[in-house]
Design a protein around this motif. Structure first.
Motif, PDB file in Angstrom:
ATOM      1  N   SER A 245       2.431  -3.856  -9.407  1.00 10.28           N
ATOM      2  CA  SER A 245       3.109  -3.612  -8.134  1.00 10.28           C
ATOM      3  C   SER A 245       4.536  -3.169  -8.389  1.00 10.28           C
ATOM      4  CB  SER A 245       3.133  -4.875  -7.267  1.00 10.28           C
ATOM      5  OG  SER A 245       1.872  -5.164  -6.733  1.00 10.28           O
ATOM      6  N   ARG A 246       4.983  -2.217  -7.587  1.00 14.92           N
ATOM      7  CA  ARG A 246       6.367  -1.718  -7.610  1.00 14.92           C
ATOM      8  C   ARG A 246       7.000  -2.139  -6.294  1.00 14.92           C
ATOM      9  NH1 ARG A 246       9.208   2.589  -5.491  1.00 14.92           N
ATOM     10  NH2 ARG A 246      10.726   3.592  -6.866  1.00 14.92           N
ATOM     11  N   TYR A 247       8.150  -2.823  -6.364  1.00 14.76           N
ATOM     12  CA  TYR A 247       8.816  -3.308  -5.147  1.00 14.76           C
ATOM     13  C   TYR A 247      10.216  -2.727  -5.093  1.00 14.76           C
ATOM     14  CZ  TYR A 247      10.496  -6.534  -1.564  1.00 14.76           C
ATOM     15  OH  TYR A 247      11.023  -7.072  -0.418  1.00 14.76           O
ATOM     16  N   ASP A 248      10.529  -2.023  -4.005  1.00 15.21           N
ATOM     17  CA  ASP A 248      11.835  -1.380  -3.847  1.00 15.21           C
ATOM     18  C   ASP A 248      12.793  -2.168  -2.961  1.00 15.21           C
ATOM     19  OD1 ASP A 248      10.838  -0.983  -1.285  1.00 15.21           O
ATOM     20  OD2 ASP A 248      10.797   1.202  -1.419  1.00 15.21           O
ATOM     21  N   GLY A 249      12.423  -3.388  -2.634  1.00 14.20           N
ATOM     22  CA  GLY A 249      13.231  -4.210  -1.755  1.00 14.20           C
ATOM     23  C   GLY A 249      12.753  -4.194  -0.317  1.00 14.20           C
ATOM     24  N   LEU A 250      11.877  -3.236  -0.001  1.00 20.35           N
ATOM     25  CA  LEU A 250      11.335  -3.108   1.351  1.00 20.35           C
ATOM     26  C   LEU A 250       9.820  -3.196   1.393  1.00 20.35           C
ATOM     27  CD1 LEU A 250      13.583  -0.146   2.587  1.00 20.35           C
ATOM     28  CD2 LEU A 250      13.874  -2.589   3.094  1.00 20.35           C
ATOM     29  N   ALA A 251       9.172  -2.517   0.438  1.00 15.33           N
ATOM     30  CA  ALA A 251       7.710  -2.450   0.460  1.00 15.33           C
ATOM     31  C   ALA A 251       7.157  -2.350  -0.960  1.00 15.33           C
ATOM     32  CB  ALA A 251       7.254  -1.242   1.285  1.00 15.33           C
ATOM     33  N   PHE A 252       5.877  -2.659  -1.080  1.00 18.99           N
ATOM     34  CA  PHE A 252       5.172  -2.574  -2.357  1.00 18.99           C
ATOM     35  C   PHE A 252       4.380  -1.270  -2.449  1.00 18.99           C
ATOM     36  CE2 PHE A 252       5.579  -7.205  -1.990  1.00 18.99           C
ATOM     37  CZ  PHE A 252       5.965  -7.539  -3.279  1.00 18.99           C
ATOM     38  N   ALA A 253       4.330  -0.717  -3.655  1.00 12.24           N
ATOM     39  CA  ALA A 253       3.365   0.325  -4.012  1.00 12.24           C
ATOM     40  C   ALA A 253       2.539  -0.272  -5.136  1.00 12.24           C
ATOM     41  CB  ALA A 253       4.072   1.595  -4.474  1.00 12.24           C
ATOM     42  N   ASN A 254       1.225  -0.152  -5.064  1.00 14.51           N
ATOM     43  CA  ASN A 254       0.339  -0.811  -6.022  1.00 14.51           C
ATOM     44  C   ASN A 254      -0.438   0.195  -6.860  1.00 14.51           C
ATOM     45  OD1 ASN A 254       1.039  -3.446  -5.123  1.00 14.51           O
ATOM     46  ND2 ASN A 254      -0.241  -3.119  -3.324  1.00 14.51           N
ATOM     47  N   PHE A 255      -0.675  -0.180  -8.116  1.00 22.28           N
ATOM     48  CA  PHE A 255      -1.365   0.671  -9.069  1.00 22.28           C
ATOM     49  C   PHE A 255      -2.417  -0.164  -9.803  1.00 22.28           C
ATOM     50  CE2 PHE A 255       2.986   1.942  -8.459  1.00 22.28           C
ATOM     51  CZ  PHE A 255       2.883   3.298  -8.175  1.00 22.28           C
ATOM     52  N   THR A 256      -3.623   0.374  -9.892  1.00 26.64           N
ATOM     53  CA  THR A 256      -4.729  -0.283 -10.578  1.00 26.64           C
ATOM     54  C   THR A 256      -5.432   0.751 -11.453  1.00 26.64           C
ATOM     55  OG1 THR A 256      -6.332   0.209  -8.838  1.00 26.64           O
ATOM     56  CG2 THR A 256      -5.045  -1.840  -8.595  1.00 26.64           C
ATOM     57  N   THR A 257      -6.582   0.389 -11.991  1.00 26.26           N
ATOM     58  CA  THR A 257      -7.342   1.356 -12.771  1.00 26.26           C
ATOM     59  C   THR A 257      -7.738   2.562 -11.916  1.00 26.26           C
ATOM     60  OG1 THR A 257      -9.328   0.032 -12.345  1.00 26.26           O
ATOM     61  CG2 THR A 257      -8.234  -0.294 -14.469  1.00 26.26           C
ATOM     62  N   ALA A 258      -7.826   2.388 -10.623  1.00 28.16           N
ATOM     63  CA  ALA A 258      -8.146   3.505  -9.731  1.00 28.16           C
ATOM     64  C   ALA A 258      -7.055   4.574  -9.760  1.00 28.16           C
ATOM     65  CB  ALA A 258      -8.357   3.013  -8.298  1.00 28.16           C
ATOM     66  N   GLU A 259      -5.806   4.152 -10.029  1.00 26.22           N
ATOM     67  CA  GLU A 259      -4.694   5.106 -10.121  1.00 26.22           C
ATOM     68  C   GLU A 259      -4.399   5.524 -11.561  1.00 26.22           C
ATOM     69  OE1 GLU A 259      -4.862   3.512  -6.399  1.00 26.22           O
ATOM     70  OE2 GLU A 259      -4.322   2.227  -8.092  1.00 26.22           O
ATOM     71  N   GLY A 260      -5.183   5.033 -12.525  1.00 30.73           N
ATOM     72  CA  GLY A 260      -5.019   5.467 -13.905  1.00 30.73           C
ATOM     73  C   GLY A 260      -4.556   4.417 -14.889  1.00 30.73           C
ATOM     74  N   LEU A 261      -4.265   3.179 -14.437  1.00 28.77           N
ATOM     75  CA  LEU A 261      -3.934   2.130 -15.407  1.00 28.77           C
ATOM     76  C   LEU A 261      -5.117   1.907 -16.337  1.00 28.77           C
ATOM     77  CD1 LEU A 261      -2.150  -0.805 -13.519  1.00 28.77           C
ATOM     78  CD2 LEU A 261      -1.146   0.822 -15.098  1.00 28.77           C
ATOM     79  N   VAL A 262      -4.846   1.561 -17.576  1.00 24.81           N
ATOM     80  CA  VAL A 262      -5.907   1.347 -18.549  1.00 24.81           C
ATOM     81  C   VAL A 262      -6.630   0.022 -18.324  1.00 24.81           C
ATOM     82  CG1 VAL A 262      -4.485   0.310 -20.353  1.00 24.81           C
ATOM     83  CG2 VAL A 262      -6.456   1.699 -20.993  1.00 24.81           C
ATOM     84  N   GLY A 263      -5.967  -0.910 -17.653  1.00 18.26           N
ATOM     85  CA  GLY A 263      -6.569  -2.202 -17.328  1.00 18.26           C
ATOM     86  C   GLY A 263      -5.792  -2.847 -16.190  1.00 18.26           C
ATOM     87  N   ASP A 264      -6.454  -3.737 -15.455  1.00 18.85           N
ATOM     88  CA  ASP A 264      -5.817  -4.338 -14.281  1.00 18.85           C
ATOM     89  C   ASP A 264      -5.103  -5.656 -14.552  1.00 18.85           C
ATOM     90  OD1 ASP A 264      -6.333  -2.372 -12.370  1.00 18.85           O
ATOM     91  OD2 ASP A 264      -8.323  -3.171 -11.933  1.00 18.85           O
ATOM     92  N   ARG A 265      -5.438  -6.353 -15.629  1.00 19.35           N
ATOM     93  CA  ARG A 265      -4.789  -7.640 -15.916  1.00 19.35           C
ATOM     94  C   ARG A 265      -3.533  -7.381 -16.745  1.00 19.35           C
ATOM     95  NH1 ARG A 265      -8.827 -11.766 -18.331  1.00 19.35           N
ATOM     96  NH2 ARG A 265      -8.781 -10.177 -19.920  1.00 19.35           N
ATOM     97  N   VAL A 266      -2.389  -7.217 -16.064  1.00 19.93           N
ATOM     98  CA  VAL A 266      -1.133  -6.842 -16.716  1.00 19.93           C
ATOM     99  C   VAL A 266      -0.368  -8.096 -17.110  1.00 19.93           C
ATOM    100  CG1 VAL A 266       1.027  -5.567 -16.469  1.00 19.93           C
ATOM    101  CG2 VAL A 266      -1.063  -4.703 -15.370  1.00 19.93           C
ATOM    102  N   HIS A 267      -0.146  -8.250 -18.436  1.00 16.54           N
ATOM    103  CA  HIS A 267       0.524  -9.440 -18.959  1.00 16.54           C
ATOM    104  C   HIS A 267       1.886  -9.153 -19.564  1.00 16.54           C
ATOM    105  CE1 HIS A 267      -2.793 -12.634 -19.098  1.00 16.54           C
ATOM    106  NE2 HIS A 267      -3.162 -11.692 -18.273  1.00 16.54           N
ATOM    107  N   GLY A 268       2.263  -7.905 -19.721  1.00 16.86           N
ATOM    108  CA  GLY A 268       3.560  -7.568 -20.300  1.00 16.86           C
ATOM    109  C   GLY A 268       4.092  -6.283 -19.707  1.00 16.86           C
ATOM    110  N   LEU A 269       5.413  -6.209 -19.521  1.00 21.41           N
ATOM    111  CA  LEU A 269       6.061  -5.015 -18.976  1.00 21.41           C
ATOM    112  C   LEU A 269       7.335  -4.714 -19.751  1.00 21.41           C
ATOM    113  CD1 LEU A 269       5.819  -5.771 -15.152  1.00 21.41           C
ATOM    114  CD2 LEU A 269       4.518  -4.035 -16.398  1.00 21.41           C
ATOM    115  N   LEU A 270       7.624  -3.424 -19.905  1.00 18.17           N
ATOM    116  CA  LEU A 270       8.855  -2.979 -20.561  1.00 18.17           C
ATOM    117  C   LEU A 270       9.229  -1.618 -20.005  1.00 18.17           C
ATOM    118  CD1 LEU A 270      10.879  -3.282 -23.144  1.00 18.17           C
ATOM    119  CD2 LEU A 270       9.326  -1.598 -24.132  1.00 18.17           C
TER     120      LEU A 270
END
Length: 198
Positions: free
Chosen positions: A111-136
């Motif tokens: 999920s991306r949060y800009d302070g107002l609303a969320f935009a969500n990304f899953t494997t349907a949008e091209g992520l390699v997997g849905d269980r996200v455990h690390g971010l950089l």
């Protein structure tokens, strides 16, 4: 002991150290001597006591990822969950980027949060997997998402790419990442550590 089940740690510029545990937040002003511990939990407004990640933003607010959503702390708690648009309530990783955007890795996507609303990304949008455990976010501004069982996704403004075990990653279970001074990405996996030079 008081700090059993620690899942996350963050240190502030003012010397405070925050520990996320399975039973809420622990905070101390004096980590080097005999600590004076404060305990913060759902009784104080935290959305859930199972803490998974903690990050401080540029305005000195704390964002606490839990198994029940995300809580922002600035003297009081404000919490956000799937009812507010978050892709999933199990928030495993949180980063605050220089542009003010908050990214949240969850048990069912990003999920991306800009302070107002969320935009969500899953494997349907091209992520390699849905269980996200690390971010950089790397020095070029690309977002890396480490997934459990899928490998790494790299998101920039143009596209989402990925690295998996088929691309020399030791294992598709990935998590913690760091970028060193030379711009190399180090990634923890279930079968060791990988380094990518670019």
């Amino acid at each position: 002991g008081q700090l059993a089940g620690v899942r996350a740690i963050t240190c502030c510029d003012d010397g405070q150290v925050w520990f996320g545990t399975e039973h809420g937040l622990r905070q101390t002003q004096r980590p080097h001597s005999h600590p004076d511990w404060a305990h913060i939990s759902t009784r104080d407004g935290l959305v859930n006591n199972q803490i998974r990640s903690i990050v401080q933003d540029s305005a000195a607010n704390f964002w606490v990822g839990t198994s029940g959503g995300i809580s922002q702390y600035s003297r009081t708690f404000t919490s956000l969950t799937t009812a507010h648009g978050l892709v999933h309530d199990d928030v495993r990783a949180v980063i605050h980027c220089g542009d003010g955007i908050l990214w949240l890795g969850t048990g069912a996507g990003l999920s991306r949060y800009d302070g107002l609303a969320f935009a969500n990304f899953t494997t349907a949008e091209g992520l390699v997997g849905d269980r996200v455990h690390g971010l950089l976010q790397d020095r070029d501004g690309s977002l890396w998402a480490g997934t459990m069982g899928g490998g790494l996704s790299r998101c920039d403004q143009a596209r989402i790419g990925y690295l998996t075990a088929a691309d020399r990653l030791p294992h598709d279970g990935t998590g913690a990442m760091v970028e060193d001074r030379q711009g190399r990405l180090w990634c923890a996996t279930a079968h060791g550590v990988s380094r990518f030079d670019g």
